[in-house]
Scaffold this motif. Structure first.
Motif, PDB file in Angstrom:
ATOM      1  N   LEU A   1      31.115  36.080  31.811  1.00 17.05           N
ATOM      2  CA  LEU A   1      30.846  35.260  32.993  1.00 17.05           C
ATOM      3  C   LEU A   1      31.136  36.043  34.272  1.00 17.05           C
ATOM      4  O   LEU A   1      30.372  35.984  35.246  1.00 17.05           O
ATOM      5  CB  LEU A   1      31.701  33.992  32.947  1.00 17.05           C
ATOM      6  N   ILE A   2      32.225  36.794  34.275  1.00 18.11           N
ATOM      7  CA  ILE A   2      32.557  37.619  35.442  1.00 18.11           C
ATOM      8  C   ILE A   2      31.461  38.660  35.672  1.00 18.11           C
ATOM      9  O   ILE A   2      31.059  38.923  36.806  1.00 18.11           O
ATOM     10  CB  ILE A   2      33.935  38.292  35.245  1.00 18.11           C
ATOM     11  N   ALA A   3      30.940  39.214  34.581  1.00 20.93           N
ATOM     12  CA  ALA A   3      29.857  40.196  34.703  1.00 20.93           C
ATOM     13  C   ALA A   3      28.593  39.544  35.265  1.00 20.93           C
ATOM     14  O   ALA A   3      27.880  40.146  36.081  1.00 20.93           O
ATOM     15  CB  ALA A   3      29.575  40.832  33.344  1.00 20.93           C
ATOM     16  N   ALA A   4      28.305  38.310  34.840  1.00 23.91           N
ATOM     17  CA  ALA A   4      27.128  37.608  35.374  1.00 23.91           C
ATOM     18  C   ALA A   4      27.271  37.371  36.871  1.00 23.91           C
ATOM     19  O   ALA A   4      26.300  37.495  37.630  1.00 23.91           O
ATOM     20  CB  ALA A   4      26.946  36.274  34.643  1.00 23.91           C
ATOM     21  N   CYS A   5      28.484  37.034  37.302  1.00 22.49           N
ATOM     22  CA  CYS A   5      28.751  36.860  38.734  1.00 22.49           C
ATOM     23  C   CYS A   5      28.531  38.175  39.475  1.00 22.49           C
ATOM     24  O   CYS A   5      27.883  38.211  40.526  1.00 22.49           O
ATOM     25  CB  CYS A   5      30.188  36.362  38.912  1.00 22.49           C
ATOM     26  N   ALA A   6      29.036  39.268  38.914  1.00 18.36           N
ATOM     27  CA  ALA A   6      28.898  40.578  39.555  1.00 18.36           C
ATOM     28  C   ALA A   6      27.442  41.029  39.615  1.00 18.36           C
ATOM     29  O   ALA A   6      27.001  41.624  40.612  1.00 18.36           O
ATOM     30  CB  ALA A   6      29.741  41.609  38.803  1.00 18.36           C
ATOM     31  N   GLU A   7      26.684  40.746  38.563  1.00 18.73           N
ATOM     32  CA  GLU A   7      25.273  41.154  38.535  1.00 18.73           C
ATOM     33  C   GLU A   7      24.459  40.526  39.655  1.00 18.73           C
ATOM     34  O   GLU A   7      23.467  41.094  40.115  1.00 18.73           O
ATOM     35  CB  GLU A   7      24.667  40.789  37.173  1.00 18.73           C
ATOM     36  N   ARG A   8      24.897  39.347  40.121  1.00 15.64           N
ATOM     37  CA  ARG A   8      24.224  38.681  41.242  1.00 15.64           C
ATOM     38  C   ARG A   8      24.878  39.031  42.581  1.00 15.64           C
ATOM     39  O   ARG A   8      24.596  38.414  43.595  1.00 15.64           O
ATOM     40  CB  ARG A   8      24.231  37.167  41.040  1.00 15.64           C
ATOM     41  N   GLY A   9      25.783  40.022  42.568  1.00 20.07           N
ATOM     42  CA  GLY A   9      26.397  40.495  43.805  1.00 20.07           C
ATOM     43  C   GLY A   9      27.745  39.893  44.126  1.00 20.07           C
ATOM     44  O   GLY A   9      28.335  40.193  45.166  1.00 20.07           O
ATOM     45  N   GLY A  10      28.263  39.019  43.244  1.00 22.49           N
ATOM     46  CA  GLY A  10      29.505  38.311  43.537  1.00 22.49           C
ATOM     47  C   GLY A  10      30.756  39.142  43.347  1.00 22.49           C
ATOM     48  O   GLY A  10      30.719  40.278  42.864  1.00 22.49           O
ATOM     49  N   VAL A  11      31.875  38.540  43.726  1.00 16.93           N
ATOM     50  CA  VAL A  11      33.179  39.223  43.712  1.00 16.93           C
ATOM     51  C   VAL A  11      34.229  38.288  43.140  1.00 16.93           C
ATOM     52  O   VAL A  11      34.215  37.081  43.413  1.00 16.93           O
ATOM     53  CB  VAL A  11      33.578  39.669  45.133  1.00 16.93           C
ATOM     54  N   LEU A  12      35.159  38.841  42.362  1.00 16.60           N
ATOM     55  CA  LEU A  12      36.311  38.098  41.853  1.00 16.60           C
ATOM     56  C   LEU A  12      37.572  38.527  42.583  1.00 16.60           C
ATOM     57  O   LEU A  12      37.819  39.729  42.754  1.00 16.60           O
ATOM     58  CB  LEU A  12      36.478  38.325  40.346  1.00 16.60           C
ATOM     59  N   GLY A  13      38.384  37.533  43.005  1.00 15.28           N
ATOM     60  CA  GLY A  13      39.686  37.802  43.600  1.00 15.28           C
ATOM     61  C   GLY A  13      40.779  37.619  42.559  1.00 15.28           C
ATOM     62  O   GLY A  13      40.841  36.588  41.890  1.00 15.28           O
ATOM     63  N   LEU A  14      41.635  38.605  42.382  1.00 17.38           N
ATOM     64  CA  LEU A  14      42.684  38.551  41.371  1.00 17.38           C
ATOM     65  C   LEU A  14      43.731  37.504  41.724  1.00 17.38           C
ATOM     66  O   LEU A  14      44.274  37.493  42.834  1.00 17.38           O
ATOM     67  CB  LEU A  14      43.347  39.916  41.212  1.00 17.38           C
ATOM     68  N   GLU A  15      44.035  36.651  40.759  1.00 15.50           N
ATOM     69  CA  GLU A  15      44.948  35.513  40.865  1.00 15.50           C
ATOM     70  C   GLU A  15      46.398  35.942  40.608  1.00 15.50           C
ATOM     71  O   GLU A  15      46.656  36.834  39.814  1.00 15.50           O
ATOM     72  CB  GLU A  15      44.508  34.487  39.822  1.00 15.50           C
ATOM     73  N   ALA A  16      47.356  35.267  41.304  1.00 14.36           N
ATOM     74  CA  ALA A  16      48.769  35.565  41.060  1.00 14.36           C
ATOM     75  C   ALA A  16      49.660  34.331  41.126  1.00 14.36           C
ATOM     76  O   ALA A  16      50.874  34.467  41.246  1.00 14.36           O
ATOM     77  CB  ALA A  16      49.268  36.618  42.058  1.00 14.36           C
TER      78      ALA A  16
END
Length: 402
Positions: free
Chosen positions: A270-285
């Motif tokens: 799912l993270i890869a699908a988000c990235a393929e469309r140009g998206g970004v993930l912010g690391l949670e803490a």
């Protein structure tokens, strides 16, 4: 930790009002020094100078935080929240080194009129009161455009971006998105852990995906220029948001389920699908979320295990940081609102050692000092650090915001 920003003049929340006359005053948690400083980094003099330079000179953005201060006595939490007047932690923010912060306010704990939270009138009250306070000082400034963030950086200010963790409060009224945009909201999640009229949350037994109304809401947010977040959405709903949106979407505060197998983390596919469309993930803490087998006692090292894994999976252009911290006892907040925040369902049945705080990422004042220090210690280049602490987020905002 940095010295206070030169632009900060010492303003504290509600300085323009009279305590215990205009509002009930509580004894609030320390913004600096509530817990011991992180001792897990050992930098040479040259590395320390480089880390300080990067924190001072680069655009540093938290994709997800809660910058309000909580009562010292968490037994007073419900009374404090019902007042609807949560103080911004100006003192701590002045030492954070951040250029911009996506602040998600009360959200699931927005229980001014109802213990169930998420009421539209409560959210508007929270937004309006917070904006009134921001307007009485000149260091933390409301930001609605990329130009606002760049201006804050150029003038020594901190850009404050209003966000919401879910769109639950719009119910079945898509035009409420326009109202929230008018209030300055520039990032909205689809669903929190519970399902709503847009789609499923990550705690539900089944995930029916994005609803027809959810599709309308996604399209309206695209037209308005609101960044979309899928951190707390169910996997199918999140994927369908990615596929429906004409703009890249954010996973503002999350990690990899392959590193720590709980619902609260997202699967790499799912993270890869988000990235393929140009998206970004912010690391949670946030406490007890982004753990790892190597570091199950939650700390900066646990979070950076997710970071190194995801850089390998999706590339350094699609990873950032959304620490999800606050000023005060975050574990105590989770304990008090376990039902509202669906803590048990988010963690599933995975065991972990409970901590009092996340060592190295306890509050917004210290996060990026330690994150950048870690990146310097592990020999990431200036260009790589520039991307993950702000550049990747700006790239998405340039496409999403109007």
């Amino acid at each position: 930790m940095l010295e206070p920003a030169a632009r900060y003049t010492g303003y504290t929340a509600w300085d323009y009002l009279e305590p215990d006359v205009d509002y009930r005053a509580f004894r609030y948690a320390k913004q600096i020094g509530r817990v011991p400083e992180y001792a897990g980094l050992s930098l040479s003099d040259d590395q320390a100078k480089r880390a300080e330079r990067l924190l001072r000179d680069e655009i540093v953005i938290s994709l997800h935080d809660h910058v309000q201060v909580f009562p010292e006595d968490m037994g007073e939490l419900r009374e404090h929240i019902r007042q609807g007047r949560e103080p911004t932690g100006y003192e701590g923010l002045a030492r954070s080194g951040m250029t911009a912060v996506f602040d998600n306010g009360m959200d699931g704990t927005c229980c001014i009129s109802s213990d169930a939270g998420w009421k539209y009138s409560d959210v508007l009250f929270d937004l309006g009161v917070r904006m009134a306070d921001l307007a009485h000082q000149d260091f933390v400034v409301k930001a609605e455009t990329v130009a606002d963030i760049r201006h804050a950086h150029a003038t020594g200010r901190l850009a404050h971006v209003f966000g919401l963790e879910a769109a639950t409060m719009i119910e079945n009224e898509v035009d409420r998105l326009d109202v929230l945009y008018g209030f300055g909201v520039r990032q909205i999640g689809i669903a929190y852990s519970e399902a709503n009229t847009l789609g499923s949350g990550l705690k539900e037994r089944g995930d029916g995906g994005l609803t027809y109304f959810g599709e309308r809401a996604v399209k309206r947010m695209n037209k308005l220029g609101v960044a979309i977040d899928i951190s707390h959405s169910g996997d199918r709903t999140a994927l369908e948001v990615i596929q429906t949106s004409t703009k890249p979407v954010f996973i503002t505060h999350c990690g990899s389920r392959e590193v720590w197998p709980t619902n609260r983390m997202k699967p790499d596919a799912l993270i890869a699908a988000c990235a393929e469309r140009g998206g970004v993930l912010g690391l949670e803490a946030a406490p007890h979320t982004s753990l790892s087998e190597a570091h199950p006692k939650h700390s900066l090292e646990s979070v950076m295990d997710h970071f190194t894994h995801l850089v390998d999976v999706v590339g350094i252009d699609h990873v950032a940081f959304g620490p999800d911290t606050l000023f005060g006892d975050h574990v105590g907040l989770h304990d008090a609102f376990a039902k509202n925040l669906s803590i048990a369902q988010a963690h599933g049945h995975v065991d972990y050692p409970k901590v009092e705080y996340v060592d190295g990422l306890e509050n917004p004042a210290e996060c990026f000092t330690n994150i950048i220090g870690w990146l310097v210690a592990h020999e990431y280049s200036d260009d790589e650090i520039r991307k993950v602490v702000g550049g990747n987020i700006l790239r998405v905002l340039d496409e999403v915001w109007v």
